[in-house]
Design a protein around this motif. Sequence first.
Motif, PDB file in Angstrom:
ATOM      1  N   TYR A  65     -16.598  -8.800   1.038  1.00 39.27           N
ATOM      2  CA  TYR A  65     -16.818  -7.616   0.199  1.00 39.27           C
ATOM      3  C   TYR A  65     -18.009  -7.836  -0.723  1.00 39.27           C
ATOM      4  CZ  TYR A  65     -12.023  -6.306   1.519  1.00 39.27           C
ATOM      5  OH  TYR A  65     -10.890  -5.974   2.210  1.00 39.27           O
ATOM      6  N   VAL A  66     -18.829  -6.792  -0.863  1.00 38.65           N
ATOM      7  CA  VAL A  66     -19.878  -6.748  -1.880  1.00 38.65           C
ATOM      8  C   VAL A  66     -19.568  -5.557  -2.774  1.00 38.65           C
ATOM      9  CG1 VAL A  66     -22.341  -6.624  -2.353  1.00 38.65           C
ATOM     10  CG2 VAL A  66     -21.528  -7.752  -0.267  1.00 38.65           C
ATOM     11  N   LEU A  67     -19.357  -5.818  -4.068  1.00 35.58           N
ATOM     12  CA  LEU A  67     -18.855  -4.808  -4.994  1.00 35.58           C
ATOM     13  C   LEU A  67     -19.812  -4.624  -6.162  1.00 35.58           C
ATOM     14  CD1 LEU A  67     -15.200  -6.175  -5.155  1.00 35.58           C
ATOM     15  CD2 LEU A  67     -16.081  -4.416  -3.614  1.00 35.58           C
ATOM     16  N   SER A  68     -19.825  -3.421  -6.700  1.00 39.27           N
ATOM     17  CA  SER A  68     -20.623  -3.138  -7.888  1.00 39.27           C
ATOM     18  C   SER A  68     -19.868  -3.553  -9.135  1.00 39.27           C
ATOM     19  CB  SER A  68     -20.939  -1.640  -7.954  1.00 39.27           C
ATOM     20  OG  SER A  68     -19.757  -0.911  -8.257  1.00 39.27           O
ATOM     21  N   SER A  69     -20.545  -3.516 -10.287  1.00 40.98           N
ATOM     22  CA  SER A  69     -19.918  -3.902 -11.551  1.00 40.98           C
ATOM     23  C   SER A  69     -18.755  -2.994 -11.918  1.00 40.98           C
ATOM     24  CB  SER A  69     -20.953  -3.900 -12.682  1.00 40.98           C
ATOM     25  OG  SER A  69     -21.522  -2.604 -12.833  1.00 40.98           O
ATOM     26  N   SER A  70     -18.736  -1.771 -11.368  1.00 43.07           N
ATOM     27  CA  SER A  70     -17.647  -0.842 -11.649  1.00 43.07           C
ATOM     28  C   SER A  70     -16.520  -0.932 -10.627  1.00 43.07           C
ATOM     29  CB  SER A  70     -18.178   0.588 -11.697  1.00 43.07           C
ATOM     30  OG  SER A  70     -18.802   0.938 -10.474  1.00 43.07           O
ATOM     31  N   GLY A  71     -16.561  -1.939  -9.761  1.00 41.46           N
ATOM     32  CA  GLY A  71     -15.492  -2.139  -8.796  1.00 41.46           C
ATOM     33  C   GLY A  71     -15.577  -1.259  -7.572  1.00 41.46           C
ATOM     34  N   ASP A 113     -31.947  -4.801  -9.328  1.00 41.69           N
ATOM     35  CA  ASP A 113     -31.823  -3.779 -10.373  1.00 41.69           C
ATOM     36  C   ASP A 113     -31.442  -4.369 -11.726  1.00 41.69           C
ATOM     37  OD1 ASP A 113     -29.188  -4.487  -9.979  1.00 41.69           O
ATOM     38  OD2 ASP A 113     -28.442  -2.434  -9.750  1.00 41.69           O
ATOM     39  N   GLY A 114     -31.390  -5.686 -11.817  1.00 40.69           N
ATOM     40  CA  GLY A 114     -31.046  -6.345 -13.081  1.00 40.69           C
ATOM     41  C   GLY A 114     -29.566  -6.492 -13.325  1.00 40.69           C
ATOM     42  N   LYS A 115     -28.725  -6.006 -12.413  1.00 45.70           N
ATOM     43  CA  LYS A 115     -27.279  -6.122 -12.550  1.00 45.70           C
ATOM     44  C   LYS A 115     -26.725  -7.042 -11.478  1.00 45.70           C
ATOM     45  CE  LYS A 115     -26.543  -1.498 -14.514  1.00 45.70           C
ATOM     46  NZ  LYS A 115     -25.830  -0.199 -14.340  1.00 45.70           N
ATOM     47  N   LEU A 116     -25.655  -7.760 -11.841  1.00 48.98           N
ATOM     48  CA  LEU A 116     -25.026  -8.680 -10.911  1.00 48.98           C
ATOM     49  C   LEU A 116     -24.009  -7.942 -10.041  1.00 48.98           C
ATOM     50  CD1 LEU A 116     -24.382 -11.679 -13.341  1.00 48.98           C
ATOM     51  CD2 LEU A 116     -26.155 -11.536 -11.573  1.00 48.98           C
ATOM     52  N   GLU A 117     -24.104  -8.145  -8.731  1.00 47.76           N
ATOM     53  CA  GLU A 117     -23.070  -7.677  -7.819  1.00 47.76           C
ATOM     54  C   GLU A 117     -22.027  -8.783  -7.636  1.00 47.76           C
ATOM     55  OE1 GLU A 117     -25.914  -4.978  -7.979  1.00 47.76           O
ATOM     56  OE2 GLU A 117     -26.481  -6.847  -6.976  1.00 47.76           O
ATOM     57  N   ILE A 118     -20.848  -8.384  -7.168  1.00 43.51           N
ATOM     58  CA  ILE A 118     -19.749  -9.320  -6.965  1.00 43.51           C
ATOM     59  C   ILE A 118     -19.527  -9.467  -5.466  1.00 43.51           C
ATOM     60  CG2 ILE A 118     -17.284  -9.744  -7.365  1.00 43.51           C
ATOM     61  CD1 ILE A 118     -19.120  -7.304  -9.601  1.00 43.51           C
TER      62      ILE A 118
END
Length: 542
Positions: free
Chosen positions: A221-227, A208-213
């Motif tokens: 854990y796999v987290l979105s940019s908003s935590g 989706d063009g955004k980096l996951e953490i």
Amino acid sequence: MFRYPVRGRISSSPALYDIDGDGRLEVIIGGPRLFVLTPEGRSLRGWPRKGRKPFASSPAVGDIDGDGNPEVVVGCDDGKVYAWDARGDILKGWPVTTGRDVFSTPALADIDGDGHPEVIVGSDDGRLYVLDGEGAAVAGFPVATGGFISSSPAVGDIDKDGRPEILVGSWDKKIHGWRSDGSRLPGWPFQTGHFVWSSPILADIDGDGKLEIIVASDLLYVLSSSGQTISMGSTGGGYCVASPAMAGGGGNPLILSAAASVVASRLEGGWTKTLEEPATVLRCSAPSNMGGYVWSSPVQADVDGDGENEILVASWDGSIHVLRETGKEMPEMVLVTSRQLFSTPAIGDIDKDGHLEVAVGSWDGHVYVWKARAEDSEADWPMFKGGPTRTSVVKRVYQYGRSIALIQDQMARGMPEFDEARLNPPVPVHRVPTFLAVGGKNLGSARGATMWYRVMGESGDHPVPMLRSGDNLIGIVQPLGALRKVSLHVECTRPDGGQVRAPPAGEWTFTVAPPVLANLRRAIRLENPINDIAPAAHGSLP
């Protein structure tokens, strides 16, 4: 190729970089001093350099002062962050003093838009520092967490605002996120179930063009940019010190994490998607036995020349294990040293002969470089934190569907029972005193446990995360060179968040002797090159 003696334990992970401009890669690694080694196994002129204590942090390499030449930046156990130029001269304004040891590995990234990378690094004083090329603090920093920062920061633009953000774990059991001006990222910090020693990685796993953490602690854990939690998976039943890595390509990339147990550490992972599945889910593959604890992080590259990447994992058993992406180990390609491996291997064509080499540092006091017969090929994750700038950003974009299912933790969450707890005397495990906490049947299902120990004659208590071993917990103490008294207690977190202490008052006290030197030599395996890896060292190990 070579085996270089450094006269001290090596916990640092090597960076491979052409620092002298001769077209070949040097091996840059910490230890009792900071070493820069040529492909011939000699110290580069002007090196090594020293701090007041050893370097357990791993070096980062990049042009931080804008002079067009690379610099080497590394944290030190003396509480300072050092920066040298390629000739080994200390940079103006350096070293920079923090409040405690600097185990964290610096990341080099331009966060203020001035065209030059800054140095982003954590300290055991609980603060994250951002420093410019002259060692001055960037506006808004340092920023504080509630615990040690042994984790190394990941730096990348996770919210697509054109500026990089900083993610790092802390011993306050949280993953913290900051903008480039030092303000908190919305939705952060993220609460985990244990200390976060592991370093996050950043990857676009759904296209989706955004980096996951992606970060490991009590769980992966796999987290979105908003935590927000995207997915969670088991790390094999043990607390994770090792940082995760990405491997694989096409339709089945892997998220790799190395956990630990008393029997063996486990490497596992796997994002899988088939046409029958409505969503991409995190599934655990069968864990692979690594023969000992794994505090090193996985790396990957094609080391046998078959066109497919292999996964390399260093273990406390003193070996680098080589696995297929299916998780099957290749025992004919194990690379062996004579002591524990904390160092993460680095893979690259060091001498520029068209073939890959594998470099690592060992607690036996040597830097090893082995030659692989595989031709040089680009790898997604060839060294600790991905590359010499140590930013932990995965360049490959994985094209998965947008719907990602949440997989809840499957581990039992029973109530730990400390009423019958006792602590067994230390047992030598590769020359490291190891304590086993034995309690009620649910002790091993606690949310987290810490062993606090003190060596008589030394100041300060040492907190050590305990690892699960069935219904018991294990903790390790630093190697001791003489007969010493050690006092300790254990603090455990119940599933409901309550704290339990064992013993309820006071300390357990033991007299710990240096373990009998075990015969850990495996010279026969070094002396007989097998398959595609040709060891460099010949003759008996010391």
